[in-house]
Design an enzyme around this catalytic site. Structure first.
Site, PDB file in Angstrom:
ATOM      1  N   ASP A 471       0.828  -1.199   0.000  1.00  0.00           N
ATOM      2  CA  ASP A 471       0.000   0.000   0.000  1.00  0.00           C
ATOM      3  C   ASP A 471       0.867   1.256   0.000  1.00  0.00           C
ATOM      4  O   ASP A 471       2.062   1.213   0.332  1.00  0.00           O
ATOM      5  CB  ASP A 471      -0.924   0.008   1.220  1.00  0.00           C
ATOM      6  CG  ASP A 471      -2.288   0.609   0.912  1.00  0.00           C
ATOM      7  OD1 ASP A 471      -2.391   1.363  -0.081  1.00  0.00           O
ATOM      8  OD2 ASP A 471      -3.244   0.344   1.658  1.00  0.00           O
ATOM      9  N   ASN A 473      -0.411   5.223   0.887  1.00  0.00           N
ATOM     10  CA  ASN A 473      -1.586   6.063   1.119  1.00  0.00           C
ATOM     11  C   ASN A 473      -1.311   7.562   1.179  1.00  0.00           C
ATOM     12  O   ASN A 473      -2.247   8.348   1.088  1.00  0.00           O
ATOM     13  CB  ASN A 473      -2.279   5.638   2.419  1.00  0.00           C
ATOM     14  CG  ASN A 473      -3.105   4.378   2.233  1.00  0.00           C
ATOM     15  OD1 ASN A 473      -4.070   4.365   1.483  1.00  0.00           O
ATOM     16  ND2 ASN A 473      -2.711   3.309   2.904  1.00  0.00           N
ATOM     17  N   ASP A 539     -10.671   1.920  -3.596  1.00  0.00           N
ATOM     18  CA  ASP A 539     -11.241   1.471  -2.332  1.00  0.00           C
ATOM     19  C   ASP A 539     -12.761   1.436  -2.392  1.00  0.00           C
ATOM     20  O   ASP A 539     -13.407   0.861  -1.515  1.00  0.00           O
ATOM     21  CB  ASP A 539     -10.807   2.399  -1.190  1.00  0.00           C
ATOM     22  CG  ASP A 539      -9.393   2.112  -0.719  1.00  0.00           C
ATOM     23  OD1 ASP A 539      -8.835   1.067  -1.103  1.00  0.00           O
ATOM     24  OD2 ASP A 539      -8.839   2.938   0.030  1.00  0.00           O
TER      25      ASP A 539
END
EC number: 3.2.1.22
Length: 725
Positions: A471, A473, A539
């Site tokens: 990931d 972010n 998402d």
């Protein structure tokens, strides 16, 4: 005097070689880029379009395109410079060692290197006659896929430093009556929103300055239609994208002759680059494919190229999985995860994926405000470590994967306390957080070692670890490195550092599947995808939203690369959610124990069905049949290369009364002479299909008349299987 004679002789030889025009055709199966070095050794792009039957005809192109006055003589340059004769946006801008800001690149030579029967590289050497600065343009051709990959090398042969102010990968010059741009914008949970506009005079810039998650607001992919907006099966359209995971910039400039210049490369924002003597600056690659038969052909070109040449293990397989994120978020312990691993086996997928929240002790990772950067197992949640989970997965005949976000750090962490100089921040500025976190400084070799170590330690302790979800972010605020000597190199060196880490990982762990996740589609590009097997589109897993997102992503990326999870987002039934996820690499992120008996049975059966047809979805040619933005029904066909098997996904995207598949949907790509049998698959338990699977249809009939999948309010998603008899 002898030296002067030698130099003069060399100059005369050069002039003799280029006294006539040099035509350089760069051909794919269907198209050609034609460059030309004129009698003054200016290298121009004179054509990008359908290839001609006789290569000798390319020499006549300039006569066909005479358009009146050309004030500069270099507006169609193959790599436009600044400070000399070019009055338009340059591809390259420099300051020489003596402070001069002009550059004028001229043809020296070119060569063609054949890497295989399908791949060749044309390189063109350009040099400034007044300065010892050399630029080499590269055009890598994937013949059958009709894809061209471009990049440049800038070589400083001067005695002092040269400053690069702009350094594009590609410079295209397109001739046409009018041009239409399809670009994308978005944000978290709203990725890949398309916009199409006519290109007007001036410059349209697509760019990112985010440092990481570069595609969050403005993806680097785009389309340019020529003369009129292209449709799925009609019109001339160019696809373009920069294969790079950092700041990008694409300039589209319509000039006074109504021709279009496209310049793309690393964003030069805050990134003046000091090129030392004998140093070479190599740009990332810019990809194009051109289709004269609409968007569908262009997308299949790029998808096939990606599977064959760029996507990691693009011709291989993928793991279906159960992720714990929406079942537990940060609230779990070993016993709860053991139960979810048993549910993984019960569901019938290949792997259990442990998401965020498994690490950190001094500042436990019980939310997104602390612990990021401290990659030791949380002793309270996992007293026996990750190893116990890997063992439990093996005992249940499933694999085990894990989530990491190694580029980032929470200020509330041991890593931040111990190594504040490892963090991207300005000492004189207030810290500014994105999702309560900061970015680690990957320009620093020690940080590169640390990030590699996060992955390496996991595999060293757990050799049977089967999957990594990587990931990313945060974006970069207050861009500054505590160790980098030249701060204007920061954005470039960050991406170089990232790629160095990923190269080390892939050298040691070449086959481990890894998902490229970035809070959704924040880092989806072909620079990164050479290291990853798949990406996370968004998402937002509401299946209705995902139909639209996955549709747009499919123009540029193959289905095998798109991670699609069944979740509890949205109001649609489990069948609809599962059918949508099956259009790529399917996974689940649900509470299995909350499923009704029929829902559980459906999911178990759907996984078996998916395993039977996934090779067609992953490796087949993709045809968009009914656009959700233009119709109440979305329809997508995946067709095997031999045209014998097809999987057709159909969804109701307009829930207003009476909407549905009122008319037959015409198929595409079939063998007109073949006869096909059509049946419905993935039928929910206790229901019956309305499709008559005893009838047969010729490919000709299905492409000209079509087939009605009977999508309506009571049948909101229908998957059809076509089989040639």
């Amino acid at each position: 005097m002898k030296l002067s004679v030698t130099l003069f002789s060399g100059l005369m030889l050069c002039l003799l070689e280029v006294k006539s025009q040099t035509v350089i055709p760069i051909e794919t199966k269907e198209n050609a880029i034609v460059l030309q070095a004129d009698i003054k050794t200016n290298v121009k792009m004179v054509y990008y379009g359908q290839k001609l039957a006789k290569p000798s005809d390319y020499a006549n192109i300039t006569n066909a395109y005479k358009q009146g006055s050309d004030y500069t003589g270099v507006n169609d340059a193959a790599y436009s410079t600044s400070g000399s004769r070019n009055l338009f946006e340059p591809a390259i801008t420099v300051t020489h060692a003596d402070g001069n800001n002009s550059l004028d690149l001229h043809y020296v030579s070119h060569s063609v290197k054949k890497e295989s029967n399908n791949v060749s590289i044309t390189s063109i050497v350009l040099k400034d006659p007044a300065y010892n600065l050399e630029t080499i343009l590269y055009y890598k051709v994937y013949y059958n896929e009709n894809v061209v990959e471009q990049w440049s090398e800038i070589r400083n042969n001067e005695k002092g430093n040269v400053t690069l102010h702009k350094f594009a990968s590609a410079n295209l010059y397109l001739r046409g009556g009018s041009f239409f741009l399809t670009q994308y914008h978005g944000d978290w949970a709203k990725e890949m929103q398309p916009e199409e506009t006519k290109i007007t005079h001036g410059i349209k810039t697509l760019d990112s300055k985010l440092g990481t998650r570069a595609n969050l607001f403005q993806p680097s992919v785009f389309m340019v239609s020529m003369d009129k907006p292209a449709t799925e099966n009609e019109g001339t359209v160019l696809y373009g994208t920069l294969a790079y995971s950092g700041n990008f910039r694409t300039d589209l400039e319509l000039d006074h002759l109504d021709n279009l210049r496209i310049i793309s490369g690393i964003n030069n924002y805050a990134s003046a680059y000091t090129l030392k003597p004998n140093e070479v600056f190599t740009t990332p690659t810019f990809l194009t494919t051109l289709s004269s038969t609409g968007k569908g052909t262009a997308s299949r070109n790029l998808q096939t190229w990606a599977r064959n040449y760029r996507l990691l293990d693009g011709k291989g397989t993928r793991l279906t999985l159960l992720n714990n994120w929406e079942a537990t978020y940060f609230d779990f312990d070993e016993n709860k995860l053991f139960g979810l691993i048993k549910d993984t086996k019960k569901l019938g997928v290949d792997m259990f994926l442990l998401d965020d929240g498994w690490f950190a002790n001094k500042y436990p990772r019980n939310g997104d405000v602390a612990g990021l950067g401290d990659w030791d197992e949380n002793k309270k949640k996992l007293p026996n470590g990750i190893a116990s989970l890997v063992k439990e997965a093996k005992n249940n005949d499933v694999k085990f994967g894990i989530w990491i976000e190694p580029e980032m750090v929470n200020p509330k962490s041991e890593l931040y306390e111990k190594h504040p100089d490892w963090v991207v921040k300005e000492a004189k500025r207030e810290e500014f957080y994105f999702r309560n976190q900061l970015v680690l400084d990957l320009t620093n070799p020690k940080v590169q070692d640390f990030v590699f170590g996060v992955v390496n330690d996991l595999f060293t302790k757990n050799p049977e670890l089967a999957y990594i979800k990587w990931d990313c972010n945060a974006v970069i605020y207050n861009a500054h490195s505590a160790t980098l000597k030249n701060q204007s190199h920061f954005y470039i060196e960050y991406v170089r550092g990232l790629y160095k880490v990923l190269e080390r990982i892939r050298k040691k762990y070449p086959t481990v599947p890894m998902m490229l996740c970035s809070g959704g589609g924040g880092r989806v590009d072909y620079g990164a995808l050479q290291y990853f097997t798949e990406f996370w589109p968004s998402d937002n897993t509401d299946p209705l939203e995902r139909i639209f997102m996955q549709w747009e992503y499919s123009y540029f990326y193959p289905a095998i690369s798109s991670s699609n999870h069944v979740t509890d987002w949205g109001k649609q039934p489990i069948k609809f959610r599962t059918d949508v996820a099956m259009m790529g690499k399917m996974g689940f992120d649900i509470v299995v124990s909350h499923l009704s008996p029929n829902d559980l049975q459906f999911c178990q059966d759907a996984i078996k069905t998916y395993n039977d047809v996934k090779s067609v979805i992953w490796q087949g040619d993709q045809y968009r049949l009914s656009n959700p933005r233009e119709s109440s029904v979305a329809s997508m066909l995946y067709l095997s290369e031999d045209k014998k098997t097809g999987i057709v996904f159909n969804y109701l995207v307009n829930s207003r009364y009476g909407e549905g598949s009122k008319l037959p949907i015409r198929f595409n790509g079939l063998d007109a002479a073949k006869k096909y049998k059509i049946s419905e698959i993935n039928v929910y338990p206790g229901t019956r299909s309305s499709i008559d699977n005893n009838k047969t249809y010729t490919g000709d009939f299905l492409m000209k008349i079509g087939f009605n999948p009977d999508v309506n309010q009571s049948r909101t998603s229908v998957i059809l299987k076509m089989e040639a008899l």
